[in-house]
Design a protein around this motif. Structure first.
Motif, mmCIF file in Angstrom:
data_model
loop_
_atom_site.group_PDB
_atom_site.id
_atom_site.type_symbol
_atom_site.label_atom_id
_atom_site.label_comp_id
_atom_site.label_asym_id
_atom_site.label_seq_id
_atom_site.Cartn_x
_atom_site.Cartn_y
_atom_site.Cartn_z
ATOM 1 N N ALA A 1 0.825 -1.212 0.000
ATOM 2 C CA ALA A 1 0.000 0.000 0.000
ATOM 3 C C ALA A 1 0.864 1.270 0.000
ATOM 4 N N ALA A 2 1.914 1.293 0.825
ATOM 5 C CA ALA A 2 2.748 2.496 0.929
ATOM 6 C C ALA A 2 3.600 2.687 -0.329
ATOM 7 N N GLY A 3 4.262 1.616 -0.775
ATOM 8 C CA GLY A 3 5.154 1.716 -1.938
ATOM 9 C C GLY A 3 4.400 2.059 -3.207
ATOM 10 N N GLY B 1 9.497 -7.594 -3.603
ATOM 11 C CA GLY B 1 9.875 -8.952 -3.221
ATOM 12 C C GLY B 1 8.896 -9.983 -3.752
ATOM 13 N N GLU B 2 7.633 -9.549 -3.948
ATOM 14 C CA GLU B 2 6.611 -10.481 -4.433
ATOM 15 C C GLU B 2 6.422 -10.315 -5.947
ATOM 16 N N GLN B 3 5.727 -11.302 -6.553
ATOM 17 C CA GLN B 3 5.560 -11.309 -8.012
ATOM 18 C C GLN B 3 4.289 -10.600 -8.472
ATOM 19 N N GLY C 1 -1.713 -0.665 9.412
ATOM 20 C CA GLY C 1 -3.007 -0.412 8.777
ATOM 21 C C GLY C 1 -2.877 0.147 7.380
ATOM 22 N N TRP C 2 -3.828 -0.249 6.553
ATOM 23 C CA TRP C 2 -3.823 0.111 5.138
ATOM 24 C C TRP C 2 -3.953 1.621 4.899
ATOM 25 N N PRO C 3 -4.982 2.313 5.458
ATOM 26 C CA PRO C 3 -5.133 3.744 5.140
ATOM 27 C C PRO C 3 -3.914 4.569 5.548
ATOM 28 N N GLN D 1 14.665 -9.361 -4.355
ATOM 29 C CA GLN D 1 14.922 -8.941 -2.982
ATOM 30 C C GLN D 1 16.086 -7.941 -2.935
ATOM 31 N N ALA D 2 15.878 -6.805 -2.302
ATOM 32 C CA ALA D 2 16.982 -5.869 -2.050
ATOM 33 C C ALA D 2 17.654 -6.304 -0.754
ATOM 34 N N VAL D 3 18.970 -6.417 -0.757
ATOM 35 C CA VAL D 3 19.637 -6.978 0.428
ATOM 36 C C VAL D 3 20.514 -5.978 1.191
ATOM 37 N N SER E 1 -4.559 -6.303 -2.690
ATOM 38 C CA SER E 1 -5.164 -6.022 -1.391
ATOM 39 C C SER E 1 -4.958 -7.188 -0.435
ATOM 40 N N ARG E 2 -4.173 -6.960 0.589
ATOM 41 C CA ARG E 2 -4.013 -8.015 1.610
ATOM 42 C C ARG E 2 -5.334 -8.223 2.357
ATOM 43 N N ILE E 3 -6.143 -7.178 2.404
ATOM 44 C CA ILE E 3 -7.422 -7.266 3.128
ATOM 45 C C ILE E 3 -8.331 -8.320 2.489
ATOM 46 N N GLY F 1 4.570 3.470 5.948
ATOM 47 C CA GLY F 1 3.751 2.263 6.087
ATOM 48 C C GLY F 1 4.107 1.454 7.327
ATOM 49 N N ASP F 2 3.771 0.168 7.283
ATOM 50 C CA ASP F 2 3.932 -0.698 8.459
ATOM 51 C C ASP F 2 5.379 -0.792 8.940
ATOM 52 N N ALA F 3 6.333 -0.471 8.067
ATOM 53 C CA ALA F 3 7.745 -0.571 8.454
ATOM 54 C C ALA F 3 8.191 0.617 9.308
ATOM 55 N N LEU G 1 -0.231 -15.731 7.649
ATOM 56 C CA LEU G 1 -0.911 -15.113 6.503
ATOM 57 C C LEU G 1 -0.508 -13.650 6.362
ATOM 58 N N TRP G 2 0.238 -13.373 5.277
ATOM 59 C CA TRP G 2 0.538 -11.984 4.911
ATOM 60 C C TRP G 2 0.529 -11.799 3.394
ATOM 61 N N THR G 3 0.817 -12.890 2.659
ATOM 62 C CA THR G 3 0.958 -12.747 1.205
ATOM 63 C C THR G 3 -0.090 -13.574 0.448
ATOM 64 N N LEU H 1 -9.254 -13.516 13.152
ATOM 65 C CA LEU H 1 -10.714 -13.699 13.117
ATOM 66 C C LEU H 1 -11.241 -13.794 11.686
ATOM 67 N N LYS H 2 -10.719 -12.934 10.801
ATOM 68 C CA LYS H 2 -11.197 -12.996 9.404
ATOM 69 C C LYS H 2 -10.864 -14.351 8.783
ATOM 70 N N THR H 3 -9.679 -14.881 9.110
ATOM 71 C CA THR H 3 -9.286 -16.171 8.533
ATOM 72 C C THR H 3 -10.081 -17.306 9.166
HETATM 73 C C1 LIG Z 1 -5.285 -10.906 6.025
HETATM 74 C C2 LIG Z 1 -5.053 -9.439 6.297
HETATM 75 C C3 LIG Z 1 -6.106 -8.621 6.618
HETATM 76 C C4 LIG Z 1 -5.906 -7.260 6.867
HETATM 77 N N1 LIG Z 1 -6.988 -6.482 7.185
HETATM 78 C C5 LIG Z 1 -6.793 -5.156 7.377
HETATM 79 C C6 LIG Z 1 -7.916 -4.290 7.623
HETATM 80 O O1 LIG Z 1 -9.069 -4.731 7.705
HETATM 81 N N2 LIG Z 1 -7.670 -2.951 7.772
HETATM 82 C C7 LIG Z 1 -6.404 -2.425 7.681
HETATM 83 O O2 LIG Z 1 -6.217 -1.220 7.809
HETATM 84 N N3 LIG Z 1 -5.327 -3.224 7.463
HETATM 85 C C8 LIG Z 1 -5.497 -4.563 7.307
HETATM 86 N N4 LIG Z 1 -4.406 -5.365 7.052
HETATM 87 C C9 LIG Z 1 -3.048 -4.772 7.133
HETATM 88 C C10 LIG Z 1 -2.657 -4.062 5.844
HETATM 89 O O3 LIG Z 1 -2.740 -4.944 4.758
HETATM 90 C C11 LIG Z 1 -1.240 -3.516 6.026
HETATM 91 O O4 LIG Z 1 -1.259 -2.548 7.061
HETATM 92 C C12 LIG Z 1 -0.686 -2.884 4.752
HETATM 93 O O5 LIG Z 1 -0.600 -3.869 3.745
HETATM 94 C C13 LIG Z 1 0.694 -2.272 4.990
HETATM 95 O O6 LIG Z 1 1.200 -1.803 3.769
HETATM 96 P P1 LIG Z 1 2.767 -1.554 3.546
HETATM 97 O O7 LIG Z 1 2.905 -1.051 2.152
HETATM 98 O O8 LIG Z 1 3.315 -0.755 4.651
HETATM 99 O O9 LIG Z 1 3.464 -2.990 3.676
HETATM 100 P P2 LIG Z 1 3.210 -4.403 2.995
HETATM 101 O O10 LIG Z 1 1.814 -4.521 2.500
HETATM 102 O O11 LIG Z 1 3.698 -5.425 3.980
HETATM 103 O O12 LIG Z 1 4.176 -4.416 1.723
HETATM 104 C C14 LIG Z 1 5.576 -4.434 1.858
HETATM 105 C C15 LIG Z 1 6.165 -5.140 0.654
HETATM 106 O O13 LIG Z 1 7.578 -4.910 0.685
HETATM 107 C C16 LIG Z 1 8.234 -6.075 0.243
HETATM 108 N N5 LIG Z 1 9.623 -6.071 0.743
HETATM 109 C C17 LIG Z 1 10.047 -6.018 2.029
HETATM 110 N N6 LIG Z 1 11.392 -6.031 2.083
HETATM 111 C C18 LIG Z 1 11.828 -6.104 0.809
HETATM 112 C C19 LIG Z 1 13.132 -6.167 0.218
HETATM 113 N N7 LIG Z 1 14.235 -6.145 0.981
HETATM 114 N N8 LIG Z 1 13.224 -6.258 -1.131
HETATM 115 C C20 LIG Z 1 12.093 -6.269 -1.897
HETATM 116 N N9 LIG Z 1 10.832 -6.192 -1.391
HETATM 117 C C21 LIG Z 1 10.710 -6.119 -0.055
HETATM 118 C C22 LIG Z 1 7.406 -7.205 0.834
HETATM 119 O O14 LIG Z 1 7.612 -8.415 0.123
HETATM 120 C C23 LIG Z 1 5.979 -6.655 0.668
HETATM 121 O O15 LIG Z 1 5.424 -7.075 -0.528
HETATM 122 C C24 LIG Z 1 -4.584 -6.729 6.806
HETATM 123 C C25 LIG Z 1 -3.511 -7.552 6.478
HETATM 124 C C26 LIG Z 1 -3.722 -8.899 6.231
HETATM 125 C C27 LIG Z 1 -2.556 -9.791 5.879
#
Ligand SMILES: Cc1cc2nc3c(=O)[nH]c(=O)nc-3n(C[C@H](O)[C@H](O)[C@H](O)COP(=O)(O)OP(=O)(O)OC[C@H]3O[C@@H](n4cnc5c(N)ncnc54)[C@H](O)[C@@H]3O)c2cc1C
Length: 413
Positions: free
Chosen positions: A18-20, A41-43, A298-300, A85-87, A48-50, A280-282, A133-135, A162-164
């Motif tokens: 979401a952030a990237g 890192g993913e293909q 969180g997504w938003p 993957q960036a290392v 939407s992870r949601i 984002g989450d990081a 569950l994340w991907t 709970l959703k799962t």
């Molecule tokens: C099942 C599920 C349900 C959810 N439900 C909700 C919800 O209802 N409401 C809500 O707000 N949030 C929810 N979330 C959380 C939400 O999806 C995350 O907060 C959001 O995806 C965070 O986005 P992000 O871009 O910060 O990180 P991410 O979505 O984690 O993306 C980071 C990406 O960076 C890549 N990456 C990391 N390191 C490297 C590297 N070194 N080289 C290359 N790539 C790399 C990873 O592979 C990943 O694809 C849910 C998540 C899940 C899994």
């Protein structure tokens, strides 16, 4: 330092969540010339992870979760390296090294590396049949495993757990949720709200065990056979461990950036290195209410931070991030709920409660300011309360003299 030797600035983003993705699109909007590269890192592209629980339940196909494919990014002039993957980051030389050894130079870098599920170090946790569950890939693997399973145990009763659990139940599995706290959805709910939700989950045929600590995954022939919790063995062939996530700071550490619970950023989402941003989450950001540092799961929030980081990184404008406010709006087991800010109270806060039929409202007020609210069943007030919370944060609700009394009206409608 910007590389003035190049005609076009080179902006590099790590992560296509979401952030990237939000950052890449915003950078393209701001500058049609700049070279923008995303390392993913993913293909699958940006998805939407949601939606992942819906893939497990069979309600959606994996491709339906994709919001922007790598081809769509490329068509927008955003270069995507997927499954890569960036290392290492070398801030002094302004390049990022990939697992292949390839070096990518950057003028400015955004770390949007997200989070990773935590797997507790309990006996049996690495057995076949234990999942996190994340991907999208993990969702597909769980769906496949569910097809051959009769019973599942979900460890942890947060949103993902709970959703799962509901998705697995929809597939006809016998499902048990085990939560070590005394209530489900402990971060979003108080005890009363959690009791309402637990009843709704039980109505859907899910067994809910709270205040129960998992001791081990019982195994047979290297495969999951059950979960040992207290004196009880819950038999199952599939375990989802949804015991929380942790910010992915592995790459940031190679650059020697300041790290707390996540990558530490200032109000401009800039890390301890001037040319490196995080979102984002990081990222570890400031929480609006407590004025402390926190992770902003969180997504938003990830989308908002991605956009703000992109604006600052581009040098086109300077924009401060207003801070993180925990807010979740979801429907679980047929119960719509909105939880925002501090819903627990404590520390001298006053709590106003109203029960109506299937509905439950809870307002938490401190120093004449709305610090949090929970709506369950009837969530129509969520927008109004969020607005009041934002206003009171800037100085108090109405002119009433410092008491919760002025908030009683908000319970009534
Ligand atoms: C099942 C599920 C349900 C959810 N439900 C909700 C919800 O209802 N409401 C809500 O707000 N949030 C929810 N979330 C959380 C939400 O999806 C995350 O907060 C959001 O995806 C965070 O986005 P992000 O871009 O910060 O990180 P991410 O979505 O984690 O993306 C980071 C990406 O960076 C890549 N990456 C990391 N390191 C490297 C590297 N070194 N080289 C290359 N790539 C790399 C990873 O592979 C990943 O694809 C849910 C998540 C899940 C899994």
């Amino acid at each position: 330092m910007m590389n003035t030797g190049k005609a076009k600035p080179a902006w590099l983003i790590i992560g296509q969540g979401a952030a990237g993705a939000a950052a890449a699109n915003e950078l393209r909007r701001l500058d049609s010339e700049a070279a923008i590269t995303v390392i993913a890192g993913e293909q699958a592209g940006f998805y939407s992870r949601i939606d992942l629980p819906d893939i497990i339940s069979g309600k959606r196909r994996p491709e339906e979760a994709v919001l922007q494919s790598p081809a769509q990014f490329q068509a927008a002039g955003i270069r995507c390296l997927t499954g890569v993957q960036a290392v290492t980051i070398r801030p002094e030389d302004h390049y990022v090294e990939l697992a292949s050894g390839q070096r990518l130079p950057y003028d400015r870098l955004l770390l949007a590396t997200g989070a990773q599920p935590v797997l507790p170090g309990l006996p049996g946790m690495t057995a076949a049949g234990v999942y996190t569950l994340w991907t999208l890939e993990q969702a597909a693997a769980i769906a496949l495993a569910a097809a051959g399973a009769r019973a599942a145990v979900v460890i942890g009763s947060g949103l993902i757990g709970l959703k799962t659990a509901l998705a697995l139940r929809q597939r006809g599995l016998q499902v048990t949720v085990i939560e070590r706290m005394n209530r489900v959805l402990p971060q979003q709910l108080d005890e009363t709200g959690a009791a309402l939700l637990a009843a709704a989950l039980r109505n859907r045929g899910i067994e809910v065990l709270t205040g129960v600590q998992v001791a081990a995954v019982a195994t047979g022939g290297g495969k999951v056979a059950g979960i040992q919790a207290g004196s009880r063995l819950v038999p199952c062939e599939l375990v989802l461990c949804a015991a929380g996530v942790r910010a992915d700071t592995a790459l940031a550490r190679t650059a020697g950036l300041a790290i707390g619970a996540g990558i530490v950023v200032n109000e401009f989402l800039q890390t301890s290195q001037a040319d490196i941003y995080a979102a984002g989450d990081a990222a570890e950001v400031i929480a609006v209410l407590a004025q402390q540092r926190c992770l902003s799961a969180g997504w938003p929030a990830a989308v908002e931070q991605g956009i703000i980081a992109a604006r600052n990184l581009s040098g086109r404008s300077t924009e401060a991030y207003g801070g993180y406010l925990a807010k979740n709006s979801v429907e679980i087991a047929g119960v719509p709920l909105v939880s925002a800010g501090n819903v627990q109270g404590g520390d001298g806060a006053e709590v106003l409660i109203r029960r109506t039929g299937h509905g439950y409202k809870r307002l938490v007020i401190k120093n004449n300011r709305l610090r949090g609210f929970l709506l369950m069943g009837d969530i129509r007030q969520a927008g109004v309360l969020a607005g009041v919370m934002a206003r009171t944060d800037a100085g108090g609700y109405g002119d009433a003299a410092g008491a919760a009394g002025s908030y009683v009206d908000l319970l009534a409608f």
